[in-house]
Design an enzyme around this catalytic site. Structure first.
Site, PDB file in Angstrom:
ATOM      1  N   SER A 148       0.883  -1.334   0.751  1.00 21.89           N
ATOM      2  CA  SER A 148       0.009  -0.379   0.060  1.00 21.89           C
ATOM      3  C   SER A 148       0.881   1.651   0.060  1.00 21.89           C
ATOM      4  O   SER A 148       2.367   1.672   0.665  1.00 21.89           O
ATOM      5  CB  SER A 148      -0.903  -0.390   1.390  1.00 21.89           C
ATOM      6  OG  SER A 148      -1.789   0.830   1.468  1.00 21.89           O
ATOM      7  N   TYR A 161      -2.578  -0.932  10.320  1.00 26.41           N
ATOM      8  CA  TYR A 161      -2.798  -1.154   8.963  1.00 26.41           C
ATOM      9  C   TYR A 161      -0.955  -0.766   8.099  1.00 26.41           C
ATOM     10  O   TYR A 161      -0.414  -1.846   7.028  1.00 26.41           O
ATOM     11  CB  TYR A 161      -3.463  -0.163   8.506  1.00 26.41           C
ATOM     12  CG  TYR A 161      -3.205  -0.794   6.480  1.00 26.41           C
ATOM     13  CD1 TYR A 161      -4.148  -1.566   5.926  1.00 26.41           C
ATOM     14  CD2 TYR A 161      -3.435   0.419   5.829  1.00 26.41           C
ATOM     15  CE1 TYR A 161      -4.388  -1.950   4.728  1.00 26.41           C
ATOM     16  CE2 TYR A 161      -3.505  -0.235   4.304  1.00 26.41           C
ATOM     17  CZ  TYR A 161      -4.104  -1.577   3.655  1.00 26.41           C
ATOM     18  OH  TYR A 161      -4.177  -1.308   2.513  1.00 26.41           O
TER      19      TYR A 161
HETATM   20  N1  LIG Z   1      -8.619  -0.171  -2.277  1.00 29.59           N
HETATM   21  C1  LIG Z   1      -7.525   0.593  -1.733  1.00 29.59           C
HETATM   22  O1  LIG Z   1      -7.692   1.465  -1.997  1.00 29.59           O
HETATM   23  C2  LIG Z   1      -6.205  -0.317  -1.479  1.00 29.59           C
HETATM   24  C3  LIG Z   1      -5.314   0.199  -1.561  1.00 29.59           C
HETATM   25  C4  LIG Z   1      -3.813  -0.275  -1.518  1.00 29.59           C
HETATM   26  C5  LIG Z   1      -3.634  -1.238  -0.506  1.00 29.59           C
HETATM   27  N2  LIG Z   1      -4.686  -2.494  -0.644  1.00 29.59           N
HETATM   28  C6  LIG Z   1      -3.878  -3.604  -0.777  1.00 29.59           C
HETATM   29  O2  LIG Z   1      -5.195  -4.208  -1.504  1.00 29.59           O
HETATM   30  C7  LIG Z   1      -5.726  -5.262  -0.603  1.00 29.59           C
HETATM   31  C8  LIG Z   1      -6.760  -5.449  -1.253  1.00 29.59           C
HETATM   32  O3  LIG Z   1      -7.337  -4.586  -0.954  1.00 29.59           O
HETATM   33  P1  LIG Z   1      -9.640  -4.027  -1.460  1.00 29.59           P
HETATM   34  O4  LIG Z   1      -9.458  -3.173  -1.606  1.00 29.59           O
HETATM   35  O5  LIG Z   1      -9.511  -5.598  -3.064  1.00 29.59           O
HETATM   36  O6  LIG Z   1     -10.136  -4.824  -0.852  1.00 29.59           O
HETATM   37  P2  LIG Z   1     -11.557  -5.885  -0.268  1.00 29.59           P
HETATM   38  O7  LIG Z   1     -12.574  -5.503  -1.664  1.00 29.59           O
HETATM   39  O8  LIG Z   1     -12.308  -5.325   1.090  1.00 29.59           O
HETATM   40  O9  LIG Z   1     -11.210  -7.310  -0.505  1.00 29.59           O
HETATM   41  C9  LIG Z   1      -9.836  -7.711   0.432  1.00 29.59           C
HETATM   42  C10 LIG Z   1      -9.862  -9.536  -0.321  1.00 29.59           C
HETATM   43  O10 LIG Z   1      -9.166  -9.757   0.810  1.00 29.59           O
HETATM   44  C11 LIG Z   1      -9.887 -11.433   1.648  1.00 29.59           C
HETATM   45  N3  LIG Z   1      -8.968 -11.321   2.805  1.00 29.59           N
HETATM   46  C12 LIG Z   1      -9.684 -10.537   3.683  1.00 29.59           C
HETATM   47  N4  LIG Z   1      -9.163 -11.564   4.435  1.00 29.59           N
HETATM   48  C13 LIG Z   1      -8.966 -13.109   4.428  1.00 29.59           C
HETATM   49  C14 LIG Z   1      -8.159 -13.768   5.691  1.00 29.59           C
HETATM   50  N5  LIG Z   1      -8.060 -14.026   6.219  1.00 29.59           N
HETATM   51  N6  LIG Z   1      -7.668 -14.993   4.265  1.00 29.59           N
HETATM   52  C15 LIG Z   1      -8.217 -15.034   2.908  1.00 29.59           C
HETATM   53  N7  LIG Z   1      -8.636 -14.228   2.294  1.00 29.59           N
HETATM   54  C16 LIG Z   1      -9.073 -12.465   3.097  1.00 29.59           C
HETATM   55  C17 LIG Z   1     -11.820 -10.754   1.733  1.00 29.59           C
HETATM   56  O11 LIG Z   1     -12.187 -11.794   1.250  1.00 29.59           O
HETATM   57  P3  LIG Z   1     -12.842 -12.680   1.906  1.00 29.59           P
HETATM   58  O12 LIG Z   1     -13.384 -11.949   3.254  1.00 29.59           O
HETATM   59  O13 LIG Z   1     -14.147 -13.285   1.018  1.00 29.59           O
HETATM   60  O14 LIG Z   1     -11.936 -13.802   2.797  1.00 29.59           O
HETATM   61  C18 LIG Z   1     -11.418  -9.972   0.236  1.00 29.59           C
HETATM   62  O15 LIG Z   1     -11.262 -11.008  -0.732  1.00 29.59           O
HETATM   63  C19 LIG Z   1      -5.228  -5.711   0.799  1.00 29.59           C
HETATM   64  O16 LIG Z   1      -4.110  -6.132   0.506  1.00 29.59           O
HETATM   65  C20 LIG Z   1      -5.574  -4.032   0.107  1.00 29.59           C
HETATM   66  O17 LIG Z   1      -4.942  -3.860   2.182  1.00 29.59           O
HETATM   67  C21 LIG Z   1      -6.110  -1.911  -1.296  1.00 29.59           C
END
Ligand SMILES: NC(=O)c1ccc[n+]([C@@H]2O[C@H](COP(=O)([O-])OP(=O)(O)OC[C@H]3O[C@@H](n4cnc5c(N)ncnc54)[C@H](OP(=O)(O)O)[C@@H]3O)[C@@H](O)[C@H]2O)c1
Length: 258
Positions: A148, A161
């Site tokens: 991130s 985080y």
């Molecule tokens: N969106 C942003 O702005 C942003 C920015 C920087 C970094 N990121 C990073 O990008 C990644 C994806 O985030 P996103 O924005 O797509 O969020 P999201 O839509 O909330 O998706 C998170 C994903 O992680 C899975 N997950 C959560 N806990 C888990 C666990 N214990 N075991 C397996 N899977 C798990 C969830 O699936 P289940 O609930 O089905 O397990 C879901 O598929 C994350 O690492 C986040 O920190 C996002």
């Protein structure tokens, strides 16, 4: 070589954690659209099945596997399940992650622990399992950790985080150093804000408006804007890159903490 060939991942086996939503959903679609056979891992298997259908309808191949990355005992079985269908994994996207937004004075031990278990320990155990299997099969591979912008900067209410993501960046470099001799490349993507479930409430409630005004490009990203970097890191286009963290943030990191 044409760009399409350079970025091609045809016939490779990929595993994407956190594929049931947001960025992971898009990463899995993108890899499948460029020829990879994709293992879809998360806890919400019903959502993974919906994605599998979508990928197959578009002509791709996928299999869904139930995985809680915070439970290390589940990790080997998830690789076994993907291998059974498509052979050894040579592309791992360590994307599963979560955030608890709370001021440091209010954060509980459980809040802290949970973010470390999922965002850091989950990445570590999954990467180690992938690398052991890549070494055993002597196939090398590419591990892509989703960090991130908060791996490089901090924001109020997101201390745990930010610490977990900074550790992912450091882990990326440490593993890249140790595993280069096995033909395994380890890189990270550090996205700024992309609209997904993790932040939808923040941006849709208007609370994110001031944040958007502070981003030089005056907007947040759409998931497809990470496609090119994902394919770069997954494919031989980045054959001499390892230990890198690529920021995709509309310039936000240039202003934070300035
Ligand atoms: N969106 C942003 O702005 C942003 C920015 C920087 C970094 N990121 C990073 O990008 C990644 C994806 O985030 P996103 O924005 O797509 O969020 P999201 O839509 O909330 O998706 C998170 C994903 O992680 C899975 N997950 C959560 N806990 C888990 C666990 N214990 N075991 C397996 N899977 C798990 C969830 O699936 P289940 O609930 O089905 O397990 C879901 O598929 C994350 O690492 C986040 O920190 C996002």
């Amino acid at each position: 070589m044409k760009a399409a060939d350079l970025f091609d991942v045809t016939g490779k086996t990929a595993l994407v954690t956190g594929a049931s939503s947001g960025l992971g959903w898009r990463f899995a679609q993108t890899l499948a659209a460029h020829g990879a056979n994709v293992g879809l891992a998360a806890r919400s298997v019903d959502r993974l099945e919906a994605l599998k259908k979508e990928i197959e309808a578009a002509g791709g191949k996928a299999v869904s596997v139930s995985l809680d990355v915070a439970d290390e005992s589940q990790i080997p079985a998830s690789f076994d399940a993907v291998e059974k269908h498509f052979g050894p994994v040579s592309i791992l996207v360590n994307n599963a992650g979560m955030a608890v937004s709370k001021k440091a004075l209010e954060m509980t031990r459980e809040d802290w622990r949970r973010q470390m278990d999922v965002n850091l320990d989950g990445v570590w155990y999954t990467a180690q399992e992938a690398a052991k299997r890549m070494v055993d099969a002597d196939i090398g591979g590419s591990i892509i950790n989703i960090a991130s912008l908060l791996a490089l900067r901090v924001a109020s209410g997101l201390s745990a985080y930010a610490v977990s993501k900074a550790a992912v960046k450091q882990l990326t470099e440490a593993l890249a150093l140790e595993w280069a001799r096995h033909g395994i490349r380890v890189n990270a993507i550090a996205p700024g804000y992309v609209l997904t479930e993790i932040n939808r409430h923040f941006f849709e409630s208007g609370a994110g408006d001031a944040m958007i005004r502070s981003i030089p490009q005056r907007r947040i990203a759409e998931p497809h804007e990470l496609d090119g970097t994902l394919l770069l890191l997954a494919s031989q286009a980045s054959g001499f890159m390892t230990g890198s963290t690529i920021t995709i943030d509309g310039g936000q990191g240039l202003t934070l903490g300035a």
